[in-house]
Scaffold this active site. Sequence first.
Site, PDB file in Angstrom:
ATOM      1  N   LYS A  40       5.024  17.094  -1.330  1.00  0.00           N
ATOM      2  CA  LYS A  40       5.228  15.993  -1.438  1.00  0.00           C
ATOM      3  C   LYS A  40       6.516  15.745  -1.610  1.00  0.00           C
ATOM      4  CE  LYS A  40       0.870  15.182  -2.841  1.00  0.00           C
ATOM      5  NZ  LYS A  40      -0.138  15.185  -4.311  1.00  0.00           N
ATOM      6  N   LYS A  58      -6.309   6.121  -2.453  1.00  0.00           N
ATOM      7  CA  LYS A  58      -5.781   5.242  -2.962  1.00  0.00           C
ATOM      8  C   LYS A  58      -4.490   4.898  -2.311  1.00  0.00           C
ATOM      9  CE  LYS A  58      -6.993   6.195  -6.982  1.00  0.00           C
ATOM     10  NZ  LYS A  58      -6.111   7.236  -7.972  1.00  0.00           N
ATOM     11  N   LYS A  73      -8.645  12.532   4.777  1.00  0.00           N
ATOM     12  CA  LYS A  73      -9.676  12.064   3.436  1.00  0.00           C
ATOM     13  C   LYS A  73      -9.378  10.458   2.849  1.00  0.00           C
ATOM     14  CE  LYS A  73      -9.678  13.631  -1.255  1.00  0.00           C
ATOM     15  NZ  LYS A  73      -9.279  14.872  -2.439  1.00  0.00           N
TER      16      LYS A  73
HETATM   17  P1  AMP Z   1      -7.428  10.681  -7.105  1.00  0.00           P
HETATM   18  O1  AMP Z   1      -8.050   9.471  -6.435  1.00  0.00           O
HETATM   19  O2  AMP Z   1      -6.953  11.382  -6.787  1.00  0.00           O
HETATM   20  O3  AMP Z   1      -7.249   9.452  -8.655  1.00  0.00           O
HETATM   21  O4  AMP Z   1      -9.086  11.173  -8.288  1.00  0.00           O
HETATM   22  C1  AMP Z   1      -9.886  11.012  -8.414  1.00  0.00           C
HETATM   23  C2  AMP Z   1     -10.762  11.574  -8.785  1.00  0.00           C
HETATM   24  O5  AMP Z   1     -11.632  10.734  -6.998  1.00  0.00           O
HETATM   25  C3  AMP Z   1     -11.217  13.017  -8.766  1.00  0.00           C
HETATM   26  O6  AMP Z   1     -12.050  13.558  -8.811  1.00  0.00           O
HETATM   27  C4  AMP Z   1     -10.679  13.108  -6.784  1.00  0.00           C
HETATM   28  O7  AMP Z   1     -11.462  14.516  -6.337  1.00  0.00           O
HETATM   29  C5  AMP Z   1     -11.756  12.436  -6.155  1.00  0.00           C
HETATM   30  N1  AMP Z   1     -11.797  12.148  -4.964  1.00  0.00           N
HETATM   31  C6  AMP Z   1     -10.694  11.239  -4.313  1.00  0.00           C
HETATM   32  N2  AMP Z   1     -10.804  10.434  -3.044  1.00  0.00           N
HETATM   33  C7  AMP Z   1     -11.646  11.080  -2.876  1.00  0.00           C
HETATM   34  C8  AMP Z   1     -12.483  11.037  -1.382  1.00  0.00           C
HETATM   35  N3  AMP Z   1     -12.065  10.898  -0.703  1.00  0.00           N
HETATM   36  N4  AMP Z   1     -13.864  11.962  -1.822  1.00  0.00           N
HETATM   37  C9  AMP Z   1     -13.772  12.378  -2.475  1.00  0.00           C
HETATM   38  N5  AMP Z   1     -13.761  12.405  -3.715  1.00  0.00           N
HETATM   39  C10 AMP Z   1     -12.495  12.038  -3.758  1.00  0.00           C
END
Ligand code: AMP
Length: 336
Positions: A122, A206, A203
């Site tokens: 990153k 956001k 994946k």
């Molecule tokens: P974040 O988007 O990094 O804040 O992640 C928040 C939660 O969403 C975490 O528990 C991640 O593992 C889950 N998460 C984020 N992106 C995905 C995805 N594409 N598929 C499944 N779980 C996700």
Amino acid sequence: MTATIPTTATTATRRLTGFKPTGNLHLGNLLGAIQPIITGQYRGETIAFLADLHALTVTHDPARVRELTLEQATILLAAGLDPDRSLLYVQSQVSEHAELHYLLECATGYGEAHRMIQFKEKSAGQQQVRLSLLTYPVLMAADILLHDAREVPVGDDQSQHLELARDVATRFNARYGQTFTVPRAVHPEVATRVMNLADPTAKMGKTSSLDTGTIFVLDPPEVIRRKVLRAVTDSGSTVEYDPEHRPGVANLLEILAACVDGKPTELAADYTSYGQLKQAVAEAVTALLHPIQVRHAELTRDPGYVRRVLADGAERARHSAADTVHRAKRAIGLLT
Ligand code: AMP
């Protein structure tokens, strides 16, 4: 996404999940993290926090972080998080996270933090790398240790960070006396991993540049439809569940399965063309998101309610976190 925090930590009865306000919540967040919280809150202790401190590790817009923090909290409540059963709070409102972070930094080597693969990835190519990007795994360790989480389900990309949390906790305990529960990584057997519709090898995230392949929780029905109908599928025309050779179709089947509580292999048999499958996915996703969007709109009209839930959650979280920090301060040699 620059600072992934693990984010699902549990003891047999405790689940801890953090959401970084760096972008709008999407279907991956909903299926992979929010729904497990909602179902899990009836089985054991559930803690969900908005990881706003982690959102500051990269270039950010202050107003946007604040806005996203409130929006994500509102979506969690709209999706069914029950503040009487679960603890929901904003990380920065519980100053023990930052306090413990500092104490843990004093038990972490520079080389250890610098070795993190995610930091290397990153920071590569960035002109101005924030020091907090280097130390965020230590903050993540604080998030976990603060709540005495014993088991932390992590994906491969977070294994190294969990290992760091374990090393730091073990070292701290050895140097200063038993203070922290040393967390253990567990790898969930069935991990929902929603892939980007425009690139099923990436994946859904956001802050992806591939927004056309990301379904956001608040996307209107016609936008959801358009995104699903444009989803990249694989060559071939029969609908089969084959994640290795047909990742695009497999992703659609997995999304459908998660929405209708079915099995991808069995659902595949119901469709004879990709077009049919896409129609079904669009309908299932729209139906899943509709009640959440309606409730979100209601809650948005009463932001005072969401703020009160967050204030109450922070108060409760502080109460238990203060105990851990007090233990750590006394052990490390501070006057308490
Ligand atoms: P974040 O988007 O990094 O804040 O992640 C928040 C939660 O969403 C975490 O528990 C991640 O593992 C889950 N998460 C984020 N992106 C995905 C995805 N594409 N598929 C499944 N779980 C996700």
